[in-house]
Write a protein that holds these residues in place. Structure first.
Motif, PDB file in Angstrom:
ATOM      1  N   LEU A 203     -31.438  22.085  27.544  1.00 45.17           N
ATOM      2  CA  LEU A 203     -31.681  20.884  26.745  1.00 45.17           C
ATOM      3  C   LEU A 203     -30.718  19.765  27.115  1.00 45.17           C
ATOM      4  O   LEU A 203     -29.559  20.020  27.441  1.00 45.17           O
ATOM      5  N   SER A 204     -31.210  18.561  27.026  1.00 44.69           N
ATOM      6  CA  SER A 204     -30.313  17.414  27.092  1.00 44.69           C
ATOM      7  C   SER A 204     -29.680  17.249  25.714  1.00 44.69           C
ATOM      8  O   SER A 204     -30.119  17.864  24.734  1.00 44.69           O
ATOM      9  N   LYS A 205     -28.646  16.417  25.619  1.00 45.61           N
ATOM     10  CA  LYS A 205     -28.004  16.196  24.322  1.00 45.61           C
ATOM     11  C   LYS A 205     -29.005  15.635  23.305  1.00 45.61           C
ATOM     12  O   LYS A 205     -29.017  16.025  22.135  1.00 45.61           O
ATOM     13  N   GLU A 206     -29.869  14.719  23.769  1.00 46.02           N
ATOM     14  CA  GLU A 206     -30.851  14.100  22.879  1.00 46.02           C
ATOM     15  C   GLU A 206     -31.851  15.141  22.370  1.00 46.02           C
ATOM     16  O   GLU A 206     -32.220  15.162  21.193  1.00 46.02           O
ATOM     17  N   GLU A 207     -32.299  16.038  23.259  1.00 45.18           N
ATOM     18  CA  GLU A 207     -33.249  17.088  22.863  1.00 45.18           C
ATOM     19  C   GLU A 207     -32.603  18.063  21.884  1.00 45.18           C
ATOM     20  O   GLU A 207     -33.237  18.510  20.916  1.00 45.18           O
ATOM     21  N   ALA A 208     -31.331  18.393  22.132  1.00 46.96           N
ATOM     22  CA  ALA A 208     -30.631  19.321  21.239  1.00 46.96           C
ATOM     23  C   ALA A 208     -30.485  18.720  19.845  1.00 46.96           C
ATOM     24  O   ALA A 208     -30.652  19.421  18.830  1.00 46.96           O
ATOM     25  N   GLU A 209     -30.181  17.432  19.784  1.00 46.80           N
ATOM     26  CA  GLU A 209     -30.048  16.769  18.483  1.00 46.80           C
ATOM     27  C   GLU A 209     -31.377  16.756  17.737  1.00 46.80           C
ATOM     28  O   GLU A 209     -31.433  16.989  16.532  1.00 46.80           O
ATOM     29  N   ARG A 210     -32.474  16.494  18.467  1.00 47.34           N
ATOM     30  CA  ARG A 210     -33.795  16.500  17.836  1.00 47.34           C
ATOM     31  C   ARG A 210     -34.130  17.886  17.297  1.00 47.34           C
ATOM     32  O   ARG A 210     -34.672  18.037  16.199  1.00 47.34           O
ATOM     33  N   PHE A 211     -33.798  18.908  18.086  1.00 49.08           N
ATOM     34  CA  PHE A 211     -34.064  20.288  17.683  1.00 49.08           C
ATOM     35  C   PHE A 211     -33.293  20.645  16.413  1.00 49.08           C
ATOM     36  O   PHE A 211     -33.860  21.170  15.449  1.00 49.08           O
ATOM     37  N   LEU A 212     -32.002  20.354  16.401  1.00 43.60           N
ATOM     38  CA  LEU A 212     -31.177  20.723  15.249  1.00 43.60           C
ATOM     39  C   LEU A 212     -31.574  19.931  13.999  1.00 43.60           C
ATOM     40  O   LEU A 212     -31.571  20.479  12.889  1.00 43.60           O
ATOM     41  N   LYS A 213     -31.934  18.665  14.164  1.00 43.05           N
ATOM     42  CA  LYS A 213     -32.369  17.872  13.005  1.00 43.05           C
ATOM     43  C   LYS A 213     -33.649  18.444  12.412  1.00 43.05           C
ATOM     44  O   LYS A 213     -33.811  18.519  11.188  1.00 43.05           O
ATOM     45  N   HIS A 214     -34.556  18.855  13.286  1.00 41.37           N
ATOM     46  CA  HIS A 214     -35.819  19.432  12.808  1.00 41.37           C
ATOM     47  C   HIS A 214     -35.569  20.750  12.067  1.00 41.37           C
ATOM     48  O   HIS A 214     -36.131  20.977  10.987  1.00 41.37           O
ATOM     49  N   VAL A 215     -34.724  21.616  12.637  1.00 44.04           N
ATOM     50  CA  VAL A 215     -34.432  22.907  12.009  1.00 44.04           C
ATOM     51  C   VAL A 215     -33.695  22.697  10.685  1.00 44.04           C
ATOM     52  O   VAL A 215     -33.962  23.381   9.690  1.00 44.04           O
ATOM     53  N   GLN A 216     -32.764  21.741  10.668  1.00 39.06           N
ATOM     54  CA  GLN A 216     -32.008  21.472   9.439  1.00 39.06           C
ATOM     55  C   GLN A 216     -32.944  21.049   8.304  1.00 39.06           C
ATOM     56  O   GLN A 216     -32.742  21.410   7.141  1.00 39.06           O
ATOM     57  N   LYS A 217     -33.993  20.330   8.658  1.00 37.44           N
ATOM     58  CA  LYS A 217     -34.950  19.874   7.653  1.00 37.44           C
ATOM     59  C   LYS A 217     -35.891  20.996   7.227  1.00 37.44           C
ATOM     60  O   LYS A 217     -36.166  21.168   6.032  1.00 37.44           O
ATOM     61  N   GLU A 218     -36.370  21.790   8.203  1.00 35.06           N
ATOM     62  CA  GLU A 218     -37.373  22.818   7.918  1.00 35.06           C
ATOM     63  C   GLU A 218     -36.786  24.152   7.481  1.00 35.06           C
ATOM     64  O   GLU A 218     -37.394  24.877   6.701  1.00 35.06           O
ATOM     65  N   ASP A 219     -35.596  24.473   8.009  1.00 35.62           N
ATOM     66  CA  ASP A 219     -35.072  25.835   7.818  1.00 35.62           C
ATOM     67  C   ASP A 219     -33.542  25.810   7.843  1.00 35.62           C
ATOM     68  O   ASP A 219     -32.922  26.213   8.826  1.00 35.62           O
ATOM     69  N   PRO A 220     -32.902  25.342   6.756  1.00 36.82           N
ATOM     70  CA  PRO A 220     -31.431  25.220   6.745  1.00 36.82           C
ATOM     71  C   PRO A 220     -30.699  26.528   7.046  1.00 36.82           C
ATOM     72  O   PRO A 220     -29.635  26.504   7.668  1.00 36.82           O
ATOM     73  N   GLU A 221     -31.251  27.663   6.639  1.00 37.73           N
ATOM     74  CA  GLU A 221     -30.582  28.954   6.878  1.00 37.73           C
ATOM     75  C   GLU A 221     -30.398  29.207   8.370  1.00 37.73           C
ATOM     76  O   GLU A 221     -29.328  29.584   8.822  1.00 37.73           O
ATOM     77  N   HIS A 222     -31.445  28.975   9.153  1.00 38.62           N
ATOM     78  CA  HIS A 222     -31.353  29.246  10.583  1.00 38.62           C
ATOM     79  C   HIS A 222     -30.730  28.089  11.349  1.00 38.62           C
ATOM     80  O   HIS A 222     -30.352  28.248  12.520  1.00 38.62           O
ATOM     81  N   TYR A 223     -30.591  26.947  10.719  1.00 42.29           N
ATOM     82  CA  TYR A 223     -29.895  25.826  11.358  1.00 42.29           C
ATOM     83  C   TYR A 223     -28.471  26.248  11.720  1.00 42.29           C
ATOM     84  O   TYR A 223     -27.983  25.934  12.811  1.00 42.29           O
ATOM     85  N   ASP A 224     -27.807  26.949  10.831  1.00 39.75           N
ATOM     86  CA  ASP A 224     -26.431  27.376  11.102  1.00 39.75           C
ATOM     87  C   ASP A 224     -26.360  28.253  12.346  1.00 39.75           C
ATOM     88  O   ASP A 224     -25.439  28.137  13.160  1.00 39.75           O
ATOM     89  N   ILE A 225     -27.345  29.139  12.503  1.00 34.99           N
ATOM     90  CA  ILE A 225     -27.348  30.062  13.646  1.00 34.99           C
ATOM     91  C   ILE A 225     -27.546  29.293  14.948  1.00 34.99           C
ATOM     92  O   ILE A 225     -26.793  29.468  15.918  1.00 34.99           O
ATOM     93  N   TYR A 226     -28.554  28.418  14.986  1.00 29.59           N
ATOM     94  CA  TYR A 226     -28.853  27.689  16.217  1.00 29.59           C
ATOM     95  C   TYR A 226     -27.733  26.708  16.554  1.00 29.59           C
ATOM     96  O   TYR A 226     -27.416  26.496  17.733  1.00 29.59           O
ATOM     97  N   SER A 227     -27.133  26.121  15.540  1.00 28.57           N
ATOM     98  CA  SER A 227     -26.022  25.215  15.785  1.00 28.57           C
ATOM     99  C   SER A 227     -24.839  25.964  16.381  1.00 28.57           C
ATOM    100  O   SER A 227     -24.181  25.483  17.316  1.00 28.57           O
ATOM    101  N   LEU A 228     -24.567  27.154  15.858  1.00 27.74           N
ATOM    102  CA  LEU A 228     -23.469  27.971  16.384  1.00 27.74           C
ATOM    103  C   LEU A 228     -23.728  28.360  17.836  1.00 27.74           C
ATOM    104  O   LEU A 228     -22.815  28.330  18.676  1.00 27.74           O
ATOM    105  N   LEU A 229     -24.975  28.716  18.154  1.00 33.13           N
ATOM    106  CA  LEU A 229     -25.319  29.078  19.527  1.00 33.13           C
ATOM    107  C   LEU A 229     -25.076  27.909  20.483  1.00 33.13           C
ATOM    108  O   LEU A 229     -24.541  28.083  21.578  1.00 33.13           O
ATOM    109  N   LEU A 230     -25.451  26.708  20.063  1.00 30.49           N
ATOM    110  CA  LEU A 230     -25.305  25.537  20.928  1.00 30.49           C
ATOM    111  C   LEU A 230     -23.865  25.060  21.051  1.00 30.49           C
ATOM    112  O   LEU A 230     -23.485  24.463  22.049  1.00 30.49           O
ATOM    113  N   HIS A 231     -23.039  25.325  20.022  1.00 25.10           N
ATOM    114  CA  HIS A 231     -21.665  24.833  20.033  1.00 25.10           C
ATOM    115  C   HIS A 231     -20.649  25.849  20.561  1.00 25.10           C
ATOM    116  O   HIS A 231     -19.484  25.503  20.761  1.00 25.10           O
ATOM    117  N   THR A 232     -21.073  27.098  20.750  1.00 19.58           N
ATOM    118  CA  THR A 232     -20.125  28.116  21.204  1.00 19.58           C
ATOM    119  C   THR A 232     -20.586  28.869  22.454  1.00 19.58           C
ATOM    120  O   THR A 232     -19.768  29.494  23.127  1.00 19.58           O
TER     121      THR A 232
END
Length: 395
Positions: A203-232
């Protein structure tokens, strides 16, 4: 008295007992020491009259001749020595071989009947036979149904066949080490030349931001998991088994290291370690403000051993995470991004494109070999296009 001994020129450990007793164990020193202690215990029992006199039974050469007996033995051995996911994988790959032998070589029922020619024909069989996603051959009716639905069946990929060959090589190396075979029947069998073009999507930075924003809106529980994967850049299994005892918020570090816990699914002590060739994946991962915020928030709510509780079956959890990735990526217009593991590829690629030292990146993500690192390091379209900016020519 039995003792563990390593042959200096090969690094292989043996257990020696008396003048003639010798067992080849392999490269594992602890396994050799454990076997030596078992032989000493058995010898003590013989001296005490608790067992018949004679050579320790552990020194006697085991014998398995029939293929069916070896399949059953190896699957049981795999259950005791492999992780559940690896055990399942080895079982399914052995199943492919058994289906092939039943169809092409029904006369083969002994281990010593296997030879390189069998596996050369296996390669052709896997490349000529249309298979389902679970690896099973398809009936003509199912092949037509899949074509009609727009999802035509295909034979196994070159990379899949090569992975299977490596696993068969390991399985029959084990058989040779145990004395069931004189030599590995895959000796001299070469890999297929890989002709498929496989490109991991990052993913580009822009695509990653779009992905995380969408997940945060639709599925906050799994947002934490995907954010952790992308940041670590952690592996999915490492996130799943991230325990609070390995989280150091004060020093902003995540410790990836082996640990033991009581598995609530089995109520038994379970030992977990990261999937790595070096020191069981032990390493430290620095965390940024985003990850720190996630951990602080979850810590206030958590009453469990794990950061992402309650603990569920890892296989089912991994499948759920992948299906959700596919759903959310499709929703934002990136349907080709189908694997959570590519978030790890993305993290590594971002660091490499930012010019960070290769050694530091490998240390954080747990790569031991440079070849492994190079398989994970990619560039985005935007990064490749920006390289041309260095050519500042107006004509």
């Amino acid at each position: 008295m039995a003792r563990a001994w390593m042959r200096p020129d090969t690094g292989i450990w043996y257990v020696l007992h008396g003048k003639k007793g010798k067992i080849k164990v392999g490269p594992d020193k602890k396994a050799a020491e454990f076997l030596a202690k078992r032989i000493d215990v058995e010898e003590a029992q013989r001296r005490a009259g608790l067992l018949p006199k004679g050579d320790p039974s552990l020194l006697k050469k085991p014998s398995i001749e029939k293929l069916e007996d070896f399949w059953n033995y190896y699957l049981q051995w795999s259950k005791q020595n492999h992780r559940p996911n690896s055990q399942k994988r080895y079982g399914s790959i052995l199943r492919n071989l058994r289906i092939f032998l039943g169809a092409q070589f029904p006369q083969i029922n002994r281990l010593d009947q296997l030879e390189p020619l069998v596996f050369e024909k296996y390669k052709l069989y896997r490349k000529e036979t249309l298979i389902a996603r679970n690896g099973y051959p398809l009936s003509p009716a199912l092949i037509k149904a899949l074509e009609k639905s727009g999802r035509p069946a295909a034979p196994a990929r070159d990379t899949t066949v090569n992975v299977e060959l490596e696993i068969y090589r390991a399985i029959f190396n084990h058989a040779a080490e145990k004395g069931f075979l004189e030599k590995n029947p895959l000796k001299g069998v070469r890999h297929l030349e890989v002709r498929e073009v496989t490109e991991e999507r990052v993913l580009s930075k822009e695509e990653a931001e779009r992905f995380l924003k969408h997940v945060q809106k639709e599925d906050p529980e799994h947002y934490d998991i995907y954010s952790l994967l992308l940041h670590t850049g952690m592996r999915l299994g490492e996130v799943r088994h991230l325990a609070w005892q390995n989280v150091d918020q004060k020093n902003r570090v995540l410790h990836i290291r082996p640990f033991e816990f009581v598995n609530p699914l089995t109520e038994k002590k379970t030992f977990w370690s990261a999937k790595s060739k070096h020191d069981r994946g032990k390493r430290e991962i620095p965390i940024d403000d985003t990850v720190l915020e996630i951990l602080e928030r979850r810590r206030k709510e958590s009453k469990d051993v794990f950061v992402f509780a309650p603990y569920t079956d890892p296989g089912k959890w991994n499948k759920k995470i992948r299906l959700l990735v596919m759903r959310y990526m499709k929703a934002i217009g990136i349907p080709e991004f189908t694997r959570p593991h590519w978030l790890r590829h993305t993290f590594i690629s971002w660091l490499a494109m930012a010019g960070k030292p290769k050694e530091s990146i490998m240390d954080i993500v747990g790569h031991v070999e440079e070849d492994t690192f190079e398989r994970y390091r990619h560039t985005t379209k935007e990064h490749r296009a920006s390289l041309l900016d260095a050519i500042d020519i107006s004509l």
